[in-house]
Enzyme design. Structure first.
Site, PDB file in Angstrom:
ATOM      1  N   LYS A  13       0.855  -1.193   0.000  1.00 44.41           N
ATOM      2  CA  LYS A  13       0.000   0.000   0.000  1.00 44.41           C
ATOM      3  C   LYS A  13       0.885   1.236   0.000  1.00 44.41           C
ATOM      4  CE  LYS A  13       0.032   2.044   3.554  1.00 44.41           C
ATOM      5  NZ  LYS A  13       0.145   2.805   4.812  1.00 44.41           N
ATOM      6  N   ASP A 143      -5.481   0.582   8.673  1.00 46.46           N
ATOM      7  CA  ASP A 143      -5.258   0.485   7.223  1.00 46.46           C
ATOM      8  C   ASP A 143      -5.858  -0.778   6.610  1.00 46.46           C
ATOM      9  OD1 ASP A 143      -3.913   2.854   7.062  1.00 46.46           O
ATOM     10  OD2 ASP A 143      -1.912   1.965   6.916  1.00 46.46           O
TER      11      ASP A 143
HETATM   12  O1  C5P Z   1      -4.203   0.734  13.507  1.00 50.51           O
HETATM   13  P1  C5P Z   1      -2.741   0.452  13.602  1.00 50.51           P
HETATM   14  O2  C5P Z   1      -2.456  -0.766  14.427  1.00 50.51           O
HETATM   15  O3  C5P Z   1      -2.057   0.421  12.283  1.00 50.51           O
HETATM   16  O4  C5P Z   1      -2.117   1.681  14.369  1.00 50.51           O
HETATM   17  C1  C5P Z   1      -0.959   1.612  15.175  1.00 50.51           C
HETATM   18  C2  C5P Z   1      -0.910   2.838  16.103  1.00 50.51           C
HETATM   19  O5  C5P Z   1      -0.738   4.025  15.334  1.00 50.51           O
HETATM   20  C3  C5P Z   1      -2.176   3.082  16.900  1.00 50.51           C
HETATM   21  O6  C5P Z   1      -2.137   2.366  18.099  1.00 50.51           O
HETATM   22  C4  C5P Z   1      -2.125   4.582  17.139  1.00 50.51           C
HETATM   23  O7  C5P Z   1      -1.243   4.881  18.183  1.00 50.51           O
HETATM   24  C5  C5P Z   1      -1.501   5.102  15.865  1.00 50.51           C
HETATM   25  N1  C5P Z   1      -2.523   5.512  14.876  1.00 50.51           N
HETATM   26  C6  C5P Z   1      -3.181   6.727  15.046  1.00 50.51           C
HETATM   27  N2  C5P Z   1      -4.125   7.112  14.119  1.00 50.51           N
HETATM   28  C7  C5P Z   1      -4.380   6.341  13.033  1.00 50.51           C
HETATM   29  C8  C5P Z   1      -3.709   5.128  12.847  1.00 50.51           C
HETATM   30  C9  C5P Z   1      -2.782   4.731  13.785  1.00 50.51           C
HETATM   31  O8  C5P Z   1      -2.948   7.456  16.015  1.00 50.51           O
HETATM   32  N3  C5P Z   1      -5.300   6.760  12.153  1.00 50.51           N
END
Ligand code: C5P
Length: 283
Positions: A13, A143
């Site tokens: 991606k 994502d």
């Molecule tokens: O959702 P994912 O596991 O990829 O996200 C990892 C971390 O990145 C989350 O725990 C958060 O701290 C941060 N994050 C965020 N806002 C997003 C995506 C991720 O703050 N839109």
């Protein structure tokens, strides 16, 4: 190969831009992002019927990834969540060929999780229920819903509000300096957000050039090598723009033709033997 064994491609991606527009009470950030998927660069999952569940990891980046759900392997977690959702026994043999660098901003884990959901729906002969899969995907990571689509989308919300968009066909070079860069660590360094500007139904290269990745300085403070990668991309002949993808550390350069991208990739590989470099295209 037995007819019951099949593959699902988990493409890389790329965030062509990533604007961070706010922070929610639960700590997640809201965003506006144009997300596209590589035609031919990605991981590959193989599914085979088996009485017991197993996950084997191979490929160039296998050593960096544990197969255990306890260690947060997103494929194993996707399988567990899908089985629980449908009251389905957890079974099947999955092989994950890990070609993408881990924790690198090009959605390797998220794309693997989306591919796992798709593959297991087929392997277990579950009903096709897109809204159920989307909800499970969001629980696996911000994502993962976009990776279920695996084609150009405008992402809003925390990445869960998705609208198909038209983008130009682009020739890219992806470059990762070989330093895992955890998303949460980058978001912790983020100092400011920008008000939302709204997403468009059609994007030109000029539109994309005028946008930003708002995580760039935060990502550079976590992984300073990102600065070297952006400078090296900018110095390749015919590079039309360069930018960080997601929370990094992978960056991409945009080129007018596949030949120009291949030439840039070759030059970068020759000069930076330890970097991961891949030419690809997106549409
Ligand atoms: O959702 P994912 O596991 O990829 O996200 C990892 C971390 O990145 C989350 O725990 C958060 O701290 C941060 N994050 C965020 N806002 C997003 C995506 C991720 O703050 N839109």
């Amino acid at each position: 190969m037995s007819p019951d064994v099949f593959h699902v491609f988990a493409p890389a991606k790329i965030n062509l831009f990533l604007h961070i527009t706010g922070k929610r009470a639960d700590g997640y950030h809201t965003l506006e992002s144009l997300m596209v998927f590589a035609a031919d660069i990605g991981d590959r999952l193989t599914f085979a019927p088996a009485e017991l569940f197993s996950l084997q990891v191979g490929g160039s980046f296998a050593v960096e990834l544990s197969a255990s759900p306890a260690d947060d392997n997103l494929v194993a977690r996707a399988a567990q969540m899908l089985a629980a959702q449908y009251g389905q026994p957890l079974r099947g043999a999955i092989t994950l060929q890990k070609n993408l660098p881990v924790a690198s901003g090009i959605g390797g884990g998220s794309s693997d999780a989306a591919a796992a959901l798709k593959g297991l729906v087929r392997l277990w002969r579950l009903p096709e229920e897109p809204s159920v899969l989307q909800a499970l995907a969001l629980r696996l990571g911000a994502d993962v819903p976009a990776c279920l689509h695996a084609r150009a989308v405008a992402a809003e919300g925390i990445g869960d509000m998705l609208t198909p968009v038209e983008t130009p066909a682009l020739h890219l070079v992806l470059v990762n300096p070989g330093v895992a860069t955890p998303t949460a660590a980058v978001f912790r360094q983020l100092e400011s957000v920008h008000p939302p500007g709204g997403m468009k139904p059609i994007y030109t290269l000029e539109d994309i050039q005028a946008c930003r990745n708002d995580l760039t300085s935060a990502a550079v403070s976590v992984t300073p090598e990102i600065g070297d990668v952006l400078a090296a991309l900018a110095a390749t002949p015919a590079c039309r723009m360069q930018r960080l993808s997601g929370s990094g550390a992978t960056c991409f350069g945009v080129y007018a033709t596949a030949e120009a991208a291949a030439e840039a990739a070759q030059q970068l590989k020759a000069r930076h033997a330890t970097w991961w470099v891949a030419a690809t295209s997106v549409k």
